[in-house]
Design an enzyme around this catalytic site. Structure first.
Site, short mmCIF file in Angstrom:
data_model
loop_
_atom_site.label_atom_id
_atom_site.label_comp_id
_atom_site.label_asym_id
_atom_site.label_seq_id
_atom_site.Cartn_x
_atom_site.Cartn_y
_atom_site.Cartn_z
N ILE A 154 0.87 -1.37 0.15
CA ILE A 154 -0.03 0.08 -0.01
C ILE A 154 0.96 1.41 0.07
O ILE A 154 0.68 2.45 -0.79
CB ILE A 154 -0.90 -0.02 1.15
CG1 ILE A 154 -2.01 -0.99 0.91
CG2 ILE A 154 -1.79 1.35 1.36
CD1 ILE A 154 -2.86 -1.22 2.26
N THR A 232 -3.52 5.62 8.50
CA THR A 232 -4.40 4.62 8.07
C THR A 232 -4.22 3.11 8.43
O THR A 232 -4.75 2.14 7.81
CB THR A 232 -4.57 4.85 6.51
OG1 THR A 232 -3.40 4.59 5.89
CG2 THR A 232 -5.52 6.10 5.92
N ALA A 233 -3.02 3.12 9.15
CA ALA A 233 -2.26 1.96 9.50
C ALA A 233 -3.29 1.32 10.60
O ALA A 233 -4.05 0.39 10.30
CB ALA A 233 -0.92 2.05 9.97
N ASP A 258 -7.53 7.67 10.82
CA ASP A 258 -8.96 6.66 10.62
C ASP A 258 -9.06 5.70 11.34
O ASP A 258 -9.79 4.95 11.39
CB ASP A 258 -8.60 6.04 9.04
CG ASP A 258 -9.56 5.30 8.31
OD1 ASP A 258 -10.81 5.99 8.60
OD2 ASP A 258 -9.23 4.27 8.15
N GLU A 263 -11.67 1.04 19.40
CA GLU A 263 -12.64 1.11 18.17
C GLU A 263 -13.99 0.18 18.76
O GLU A 263 -13.58 -0.89 19.23
CB GLU A 263 -12.07 0.81 17.01
CG GLU A 263 -10.92 1.65 16.44
CD GLU A 263 -10.20 1.22 15.07
OE1 GLU A 263 -11.07 0.30 14.48
OE2 GLU A 263 -9.33 1.88 14.79
N HIS A 284 -12.44 4.31 10.66
CA HIS A 284 -11.62 3.10 10.08
C HIS A 284 -12.37 2.65 8.64
O HIS A 284 -12.74 1.54 8.66
CB HIS A 284 -11.40 2.02 11.06
CG HIS A 284 -10.45 0.86 10.88
ND1 HIS A 284 -10.09 0.09 11.98
CD2 HIS A 284 -9.98 0.41 9.83
CE1 HIS A 284 -9.27 -0.55 11.45
NE2 HIS A 284 -9.06 -0.49 10.08
N ALA A 286 -10.68 3.96 5.74
CA ALA A 286 -9.65 4.33 4.35
C ALA A 286 -9.70 3.26 3.44
O ALA A 286 -9.79 3.64 2.27
CB ALA A 286 -8.48 4.55 5.19
N GLY A 287 -10.00 2.11 3.91
CA GLY A 287 -10.06 1.01 2.87
C GLY A 287 -11.45 0.58 2.41
O GLY A 287 -11.36 -0.50 1.83
#
Length: 311
Positions: A154, A232-233, A258, A263, A284, A286-287
């Site tokens: 990525i 975004t990890a 993100d 969470e 969460h 981003a993907g």
């Protein structure tokens, strides 16, 4: 006897049609929040499909004696105990590469929004204000340095997109050999060197003992003044309180986050970010886009089918 597949988190339902009549599919995204019911469902299950919230640990695996494969709708494996799966003979199959483009576009989009600083002005303009002066002082990414913590697939795709915008790329990645092709057009750096060099710092590492709080108050203090950070990890890689402090003091010019240590992020945990300027918070995703969800779902179903039909 039909093989049973449990899906405990959201999936593009059309992808499930590939299983066909030889499989019993139990799709219930509420199972992730009902561990006891999930264990009951798994008693006769041959496969389990999850995202990042279902905890696949030894306790869960003990409730699934027939389980052969866990399909991961995504690539992060922090919620899956790989040692326990290996001990029980359960194969783990992530959907590698299926959401790369979505993450790339999120990182590039967030970077542009944070640097330009003009895209929240609609309310002012509609109210009759005309803030050309302050908004005309926004920045550009052309000619700046994108620093990547981690240089996996990525991050490499982010690098390619950023170069098209005229950025130069530097990265910290201790697990690649110096001759790896990934270093083409990428400057290798130690972490401290990267922190001091990057105008934009984007994180692309898993959460491990060595990466937990990798970006803490000390690391943030070494970043270039006015830099922006994008995570975004995984939550836990960044010390959230330290990041909020760096934004409030103006040490950093902005951030996009993100992923979070806890969470879903509740109101109490989110309070640490209250009053932070130029901050983008997303849940969460981003993907997670509609096209990416379709790709991830298709790849995951194919991965699970390959294991279950391998005689």
């Amino acid at each position: 006897m039909a093989k049973k597949v449990i899906v405990s988190e959201f999936i593009a339902e059309a992808a499930l049609e590939a299983f066909g009549p030889a499989f019993e599919i139990r799709y219930d995204p509420a199972l992730v929040d009902d561990p006891e019911r999930l264990r009951l469902e798994l008693a006769q299950a041959d496969a389990l499909i999850v995202r990042n919230r279902t905890r696949v640990d030894l306790d869960l695996l003990k409730a699934a004696p027939r389980l052969r494969v866990v399909g991961r709708l995504g690539v992060g494996l922090e919620n899956i105990d790989l040692d326990a799966c290996a001990e029980k003979g359960v194969v783990v199959r992530p959907a590698t590469g299926a959401n790369t483009q979505s993450v790339v576009e999120y990182v590039i989009g967030a970077m542009l929004v944070l640097r330009r600083g003009v895209f929240a002005s609609s309310g002012n303009v509609l109210a009759g204000d005309w803030p050309r002066g302050p908004l005309g002082r926004g920045g550009e990414v052309h000619g700046q340095v994108l620093g990547l913590v981690g240089l996996g697939a990525i991050a490499q795709a982010v690098s390619k997109a950023a170069r098209a915008l005229g950025m130069s790329i530097a990265a910290f990645e201790p697990y690649l050999t110096p001759t790896d092709p990934a270093w083409s057009d990428v400057r290798p750096c130690g972490l401290e060197e990267l922190l001091a060099l990057a105008d934009v710092l984007s994180l692309h590492v898993p959460l491990t003992q060595s990466t937990r709080n990798l970006i803490d108050a000390a690391a943030l203090s070494k970043m270039k003044p006015g830099a922006v950070l994008i995570n975004t990890a995984r939550g836990g890689v960044v010390d959230e309180a330290a990041l909020a402090a760096a934004l409030r003091t103006g040490r950093l010019a902005g951030a996009a986050v993100d992923v979070f240590t806890a969470e879903p992020l509740d109101a109490a945990a989110a309070a640490v970010f209250k009053g932070c300027p130029n901050l983008i918070l997303t849940p969460h995703i981003a993907g997670v886009t509609e096209p990416a969800n379709a790709r991830v779902s298709q790849v995951t179903v194919e991965n699970v089918l390959q294991v279950l039909t391998d005689d």
